[in-house]
Scaffold this active site. Structure first.
Site, PDB file in Angstrom:
ATOM      1  N   SER A   6       0.858  -1.190   0.000  1.00 58.21           N
ATOM      2  CA  SER A   6       0.000   0.000   0.000  1.00 58.21           C
ATOM      3  C   SER A   6       0.893   1.240   0.000  1.00 58.21           C
ATOM      4  CB  SER A   6      -0.889   0.006   1.242  1.00 58.21           C
ATOM      5  OG  SER A   6      -1.437   1.303   1.408  1.00 58.21           O
ATOM      6  N   HIS A  31      -1.293  -1.373  -4.259  1.00 58.60           N
ATOM      7  CA  HIS A  31      -2.535  -1.005  -3.574  1.00 58.60           C
ATOM      8  C   HIS A  31      -2.614   0.519  -3.429  1.00 58.60           C
ATOM      9  CE1 HIS A  31      -5.916  -2.010  -0.859  1.00 58.60           C
ATOM     10  NE2 HIS A  31      -5.512  -0.967  -0.139  1.00 58.60           N
ATOM     11  N   ASP A  33      -4.895   3.572  -2.031  1.00 59.91           N
ATOM     12  CA  ASP A  33      -5.984   3.901  -1.114  1.00 59.91           C
ATOM     13  C   ASP A  33      -6.586   5.265  -1.436  1.00 59.91           C
ATOM     14  OD1 ASP A  33      -6.109   1.684   0.768  1.00 59.91           O
ATOM     15  OD2 ASP A  33      -4.065   2.250   1.323  1.00 59.91           O
ATOM     16  N   MET A  35      -9.197   7.951  -0.555  1.00 59.12           N
ATOM     17  CA  MET A  35     -10.033   8.371   0.588  1.00 59.12           C
ATOM     18  C   MET A  35     -10.605   9.750   0.298  1.00 59.12           C
ATOM     19  SD  MET A  35      -7.699   7.200   3.812  1.00 59.12           S
ATOM     20  CE  MET A  35      -6.862   5.615   3.837  1.00 59.12           C
ATOM     21  N   HIS A  64      -8.510   0.887  -3.984  1.00 61.92           N
ATOM     22  CA  HIS A  64      -9.409   0.697  -2.847  1.00 61.92           C
ATOM     23  C   HIS A  64     -10.170   2.001  -2.610  1.00 61.92           C
ATOM     24  CE1 HIS A  64      -9.584  -0.277   1.793  1.00 61.92           C
ATOM     25  NE2 HIS A  64     -10.775  -0.196   1.249  1.00 61.92           N
ATOM     26  N   MET A  66     -12.337   4.177  -0.710  1.00 57.10           N
ATOM     27  CA  MET A  66     -12.957   4.466   0.584  1.00 57.10           C
ATOM     28  C   MET A  66     -13.670   5.804   0.438  1.00 57.10           C
ATOM     29  SD  MET A  66      -9.807   3.178   2.918  1.00 57.10           S
ATOM     30  CE  MET A  66      -8.718   3.239   1.512  1.00 57.10           C
ATOM     31  N   MET A 135     -11.281  -5.841   5.990  1.00 56.31           N
ATOM     32  CA  MET A 135     -10.476  -4.795   6.644  1.00 56.31           C
ATOM     33  C   MET A 135     -10.082  -5.282   8.032  1.00 56.31           C
ATOM     34  SD  MET A 135     -10.197  -2.458   4.398  1.00 56.31           S
ATOM     35  CE  MET A 135      -9.194  -1.413   5.466  1.00 56.31           C
ATOM     36  N   PHE A 141      -6.470   5.219   7.782  1.00 52.36           N
ATOM     37  CA  PHE A 141      -5.056   5.551   8.007  1.00 52.36           C
ATOM     38  C   PHE A 141      -4.183   4.310   7.879  1.00 52.36           C
ATOM     39  CE2 PHE A 141      -7.842   8.224  10.503  1.00 52.36           C
ATOM     40  CZ  PHE A 141      -7.431   9.500  10.137  1.00 52.36           C
ATOM     41  N   ASP A 173      -6.565  -6.361   4.582  1.00 48.35           N
ATOM     42  CA  ASP A 173      -5.999  -5.016   4.480  1.00 48.35           C
ATOM     43  C   ASP A 173      -5.998  -4.315   5.825  1.00 48.35           C
ATOM     44  OD1 ASP A 173      -5.118  -2.564   3.654  1.00 48.35           O
ATOM     45  OD2 ASP A 173      -6.917  -2.029   2.529  1.00 48.35           O
ATOM     46  N   GLY A 174      -4.785  -3.988   6.302  1.00 51.34           N
ATOM     47  CA  GLY A 174      -4.648  -3.211   7.528  1.00 51.34           C
ATOM     48  C   GLY A 174      -3.822  -3.927   8.573  1.00 51.34           C
ATOM     49  N   GLY A 195       1.212  -1.925   4.162  1.00 50.59           N
ATOM     50  CA  GLY A 195       1.730  -0.566   3.986  1.00 50.59           C
ATOM     51  C   GLY A 195       2.951  -0.336   4.844  1.00 50.59           C
ATOM     52  N   SER A 196       2.706  -0.056   6.132  1.00 51.04           N
ATOM     53  CA  SER A 196       3.801   0.289   7.047  1.00 51.04           C
ATOM     54  C   SER A 196       4.830  -0.823   7.175  1.00 51.04           C
ATOM     55  CB  SER A 196       3.248   0.594   8.435  1.00 51.04           C
ATOM     56  OG  SER A 196       2.179   1.488   8.317  1.00 51.04           O
TER      57      SER A 196
HETATM   58  C1  DX5 Z   1      -6.421   1.657   5.576  1.00 49.83           C
HETATM   59  C2  DX5 Z   1      -5.959   1.344   4.181  1.00 49.83           C
HETATM   60  C3  DX5 Z   1      -4.840   0.340   4.148  1.00 49.83           C
HETATM   61  C4  DX5 Z   1      -3.568   0.847   4.768  1.00 49.83           C
HETATM   62  C5  DX5 Z   1      -2.582  -0.265   4.913  1.00 49.83           C
HETATM   63  O1  DX5 Z   1      -7.470   2.534   5.541  1.00 49.83           O
HETATM   64  O2  DX5 Z   1      -7.017   0.834   3.417  1.00 49.83           O
HETATM   65  O3  DX5 Z   1      -4.611  -0.096   2.816  1.00 49.83           O
HETATM   66  O4  DX5 Z   1      -2.982   1.861   4.018  1.00 49.83           O
HETATM   67  O5  DX5 Z   1      -1.492   0.206   5.645  1.00 49.83           O
HETATM   68  P1  DX5 Z   1      -0.938  -0.599   6.911  1.00 49.83           P
HETATM   69  O6  DX5 Z   1      -0.431  -1.899   6.369  1.00 49.83           O
HETATM   70  O7  DX5 Z   1       0.131   0.294   7.438  1.00 49.83           O
HETATM   71  O8  DX5 Z   1      -2.075  -0.795   7.863  1.00 49.83           O
HETATM   72 ZN    ZN Z   2      -6.510  -0.194   1.516  1.00 47.46          ZN
END
Ligand code: DX5
Ligand code: ZN
Length: 220
Positions: A6, A31, A33, A35, A64, A66, A135, A141, A173-174, A195-196
């Protein structure tokens, strides 16, 4: 397993570098995101960014959404180059219509469920989907802690998919990281978003390779 880094967790002033990490690390999807500041409190990427990302990489973009009323801009995201498109069940009034539109465009159609949304809401639409995103954080975030109870949702969803002989993938995801990815995959998840755990590491490429090794049970 497909690995989908992500890029929200990357340095957003250097998205090309983030794509480079995905390519070198052997990612399967990128990926993205999206938002809108309404469905979730945060605001991130939109259509122009998706379009430029699609031009800058050969990797499929896993977009994705959101956003509230995802049907309004669905076609624009597809035209911009999204290969996989996820809409949230909580935001979708006409899910069947949207899934059909995504597939008609030649993209893969997915529906995301917030952690508290039960999998049963998808019982009837499941055969019309390519994948379901569970999720494992409340969306909005990157960098939030993984909610372990979602692993059991994945297990139950996988059972139902198998019982009905459907071909539906499950994405998680997350908060997916090296400590939980093995159990995530063991529960029947076949697409892992991270992501992180990737972009927060000193070497994002090594972190992505480690995630894959742990998922496949080949880590040292
Ligand atoms: C959350 C996002 C995720 C997020 C994943 O709202 O949909 O895709 O960026 O990041 P990590 O792996 O750091 O939770
Ligand atoms: Zn996502």
């Amino acid at each position: 397993m497909l690995l989908a880094p992500s890029i929200l967790a990357a340095d957003l002033a250097d998205l090309k570098a983030a794509l480079g990490v995905c390519e070198r690390a052997g990612a399967d999807l990128v990926h993205v995101d999206v938002m809108d500041g309404h469905f979730v409190p945060n605001l991130t990427f939109g259509i122009p960014v998706v379009r430029d990302l699609a031009r800058a990489t050969e990797l499929p973009l896993d977009v994705h959404l959101m956003v509230t009323r995802p049907e309004r801009l669905l076609e624009e995201y597809l035209e911009a180059g999204a290969s996989w498109v996820t809409v949230h069940w909580e935001a979708a009034t006409h899910l069947d219509r949207m899934a059909a539109a995504i597939r008609q465009f030649g993209a893969k159609a997915g529906v995301a469920l917030n952690p508290a949304t039960p999998i049963e809401v998808l019982t009837d639409i499941l055969p019309s989907l390519d994948y379901v995103v569970l999720m494992s954080v409340n969306p909005g975030f990157a960098g939030q802690p993984f909610l372990p109870y979602v692993v059991d949702k994945a297990r139950r969803l996988r059972e139902r998919i198998e019982d009905r002989s459907l071909h539906v993938s499950i994405s998680m995801d997350g908060g997916v990281d090296a400590t939980n990815i093995a159990q995530v995959v063991a529960a029947g998840v076949d697409i892992c978003v991270a992501g992180s755990a990737i972009f927060g590491a000193e070497s994002p490429e090594d972190a992505a390779r480690e995630l894959r090794a742990r998922a496949e049970g080949t880590a040292e």
